[in-house]
Design a protein around this motif. Sequence first.
Motif, PDB file in Angstrom:
ATOM      1  N   PRO A   1       0.825  -1.212   0.000  1.00 53.80           N
ATOM      2  CA  PRO A   1       0.000   0.000   0.000  1.00 53.80           C
ATOM      3  C   PRO A   1       0.860   1.263   0.000  1.00 53.80           C
ATOM      4  O   PRO A   1       1.864   1.357   0.717  1.00 53.80           O
ATOM      5  CB  PRO A   1      -0.802  -0.127   1.300  1.00 53.80           C
ATOM      6  N   VAL A   2       0.477   2.229  -0.823  1.00 48.56           N
ATOM      7  CA  VAL A   2       1.298   3.417  -1.061  1.00 48.56           C
ATOM      8  C   VAL A   2       1.636   4.171   0.222  1.00 48.56           C
ATOM      9  O   VAL A   2       2.799   4.566   0.423  1.00 48.56           O
ATOM     10  CB  VAL A   2       0.607   4.320  -2.101  1.00 48.56           C
ATOM     11  N   PRO A   3       0.697   4.421   1.136  1.00 52.07           N
ATOM     12  CA  PRO A   3       1.070   5.164   2.357  1.00 52.07           C
ATOM     13  C   PRO A   3       2.127   4.441   3.188  1.00 52.07           C
ATOM     14  O   PRO A   3       2.994   5.079   3.794  1.00 52.07           O
ATOM     15  CB  PRO A   3      -0.261   5.276   3.117  1.00 52.07           C
ATOM     16  N   VAL A   4       2.053   3.112   3.226  1.00 51.12           N
ATOM     17  CA  VAL A   4       3.033   2.348   3.995  1.00 51.12           C
ATOM     18  C   VAL A   4       4.414   2.462   3.361  1.00 51.12           C
ATOM     19  O   VAL A   4       5.431   2.613   4.051  1.00 51.12           O
ATOM     20  CB  VAL A   4       2.601   0.874   4.103  1.00 51.12           C
ATOM     21  N   THR A   5       4.468   2.411   2.030  1.00 49.88           N
ATOM     22  CA  THR A   5       5.758   2.546   1.338  1.00 49.88           C
ATOM     23  C   THR A   5       6.342   3.937   1.530  1.00 49.88           C
ATOM     24  O   THR A   5       7.556   4.088   1.760  1.00 49.88           O
ATOM     25  CB  THR A   5       5.590   2.242  -0.159  1.00 49.88           C
ATOM     26  N   ALA A   6       5.504   4.975   1.447  1.00 49.67           N
ATOM     27  CA  ALA A   6       5.992   6.341   1.658  1.00 49.67           C
ATOM     28  C   ALA A   6       6.598   6.475   3.051  1.00 49.67           C
ATOM     29  O   ALA A   6       7.664   7.095   3.228  1.00 49.67           O
ATOM     30  CB  ALA A   6       4.854   7.336   1.462  1.00 49.67           C
ATOM     31  N   GLU A   7       5.951   5.867   4.036  1.00 42.03           N
ATOM     32  CA  GLU A   7       6.465   5.917   5.408  1.00 42.03           C
ATOM     33  C   GLU A   7       7.772   5.152   5.526  1.00 42.03           C
ATOM     34  O   GLU A   7       8.707   5.592   6.206  1.00 42.03           O
ATOM     35  CB  GLU A   7       5.421   5.350   6.368  1.00 42.03           C
ATOM     36  N   LEU A   8       7.855   4.007   4.871  1.00 38.77           N
ATOM     37  CA  LEU A   8       9.084   3.214   4.927  1.00 38.77           C
ATOM     38  C   LEU A   8      10.250   3.974   4.300  1.00 38.77           C
ATOM     39  O   LEU A   8      11.351   4.014   4.870  1.00 38.77           O
ATOM     40  CB  LEU A   8       8.861   1.886   4.214  1.00 38.77           C
ATOM     41  N   LEU A   9      10.028   4.595   3.133  1.00 42.00           N
ATOM     42  CA  LEU A   9      11.104   5.367   2.502  1.00 42.00           C
ATOM     43  C   LEU A   9      11.535   6.533   3.378  1.00 42.00           C
ATOM     44  O   LEU A   9      12.739   6.795   3.539  1.00 42.00           O
ATOM     45  CB  LEU A   9      10.644   5.868   1.132  1.00 42.00           C
ATOM     46  N   ALA A  10      10.563   7.242   3.942  1.00 37.80           N
ATOM     47  CA  ALA A  10      10.897   8.391   4.794  1.00 37.80           C
ATOM     48  C   ALA A  10      11.674   7.947   6.025  1.00 37.80           C
ATOM     49  O   ALA A  10      12.573   8.661   6.501  1.00 37.80           O
ATOM     50  CB  ALA A  10       9.619   9.120   5.200  1.00 37.80           C
ATOM     51  N   GLY A  11      11.341   6.751   6.529  1.00 41.77           N
ATOM     52  CA  GLY A  11      11.989   6.263   7.738  1.00 41.77           C
ATOM     53  C   GLY A  11      13.471   5.991   7.583  1.00 41.77           C
ATOM     54  O   GLY A  11      14.190   5.919   8.587  1.00 41.77           O
ATOM     55  N   LEU A  12      13.951   5.850   6.366  1.00 40.47           N
ATOM     56  CA  LEU A  12      15.375   5.640   6.142  1.00 40.47           C
ATOM     57  C   LEU A  12      16.190   6.906   6.363  1.00 40.47           C
ATOM     58  O   LEU A  12      17.410   6.834   6.586  1.00 40.47           O
ATOM     59  CB  LEU A  12      15.624   5.104   4.729  1.00 40.47           C
ATOM     60  N   GLY A  13      15.527   8.066   6.265  1.00 39.34           N
ATOM     61  CA  GLY A  13      16.236   9.327   6.485  1.00 39.34           C
ATOM     62  C   GLY A  13      17.261   9.652   5.426  1.00 39.34           C
ATOM     63  O   GLY A  13      18.258  10.330   5.704  1.00 39.34           O
TER      64      GLY A  13
END
Length: 387
Positions: A145-157
């Motif tokens: 799901p797109v929101p989960v992926t956006a959060e995962l990418l952001a979480g890498l910093g």
Amino acid sequence: MDRLVNTVRPYAWGSTTAIPDLLGTAPTGEPQAEMWMGAHPGAPSRLDRGGLDEVIAADPVRELGAPAVDRFGPQLPFLFKILAAGAPLSLQVHPDLDQARAGFAAEERAGIPADAPHRNYKDANHKPELICALTPFDGLCGFRPVPVTAELLAGLGVDSLKPYADLLHAHPEEAALREVLTAVLTADPDRIAATVTEAATAADRLGGPYAPYARLAHHFPGDPGVIAAMLLNHVRLQPGEALYLGAGVPHAYLSGLGVEIMANSDNVLRCGLTPKHIDVPELLRIVRFTANDPGVLRPEASETGEEVYATPVDEFRLSRFVLAPGAAAHDLTTPGPQILLCTAGQATAGAQTLTPGASVFVPAGEPTRVSASASGSATLFRATVAH
């Protein structure tokens, strides 16, 4: 009923030990990736009567049955494998039947040699497939799901990943996934390689849900497929669980031992994690940009003891029998062709005794009864066509 002698393909990603351990043979030190059971011209199984492809061609109705020949033509419509991933396979998708026919015809008209490294369509068939785990098995399957992926990418910093996360937030699902995958695969090679390196370092540090992508980057440093893989669901199958991969669904197998069955095709379009040819425009035409649950399959038990992995295709049907010692034999006689594979214990199929890794081809309509040896239980997989 004919005992099969099967070819093991030594692809570089194969495990050096998993297939030898199953077969009870000594490792060669070389990777052993896939053991093919079937009549695919790339590595047809052999019988006492000759190659399975030649045996079928000599009398397709006798070997396959008239219903199967009427539906699929004079060839075995499925390919059955044992797959042993010691390292990740390429990130890939398969075309649907119309796309495969059109793509194959176009490349034939263009005169592209069948063995050309830039050829996309080796045949005019689709390649739906099912992988069933024999050991814990890791894979990537379908868009998260797109929101989960956006959060995962952001979480890498990682600053250079922020534009991808922003794209995911800015557009509806299909457009967002298409734009991000396009941007990743068409990015400047040096810049995307630097992004992959930064992302891998962060993923290695954070661990948890990021760990699979750190491992991918270890195997494929700088490969844009590492970022593409972050768009996908990570799945771990337990033994007996399975994944069905339909047309247009991006996927990659990462590690583990399983049995795999597919329509008799070799059509693959790659997204990354490979040194092989990637045709980005054709790939983007084939991929289905829809987020979905990967849909882990568990077998559905019947009154006869057959456990069936339900799929929406006709070319193949995979099922499993867990055979108890001393129990009555199961009658598997059917009007279509079958391949029976033992993966545990010792099973009897007709007059044949099967130990792990041993398989037989059963022509259409041949009387077939299977049971476990008296010394213990056995597991037998059955590959045939849909009823």
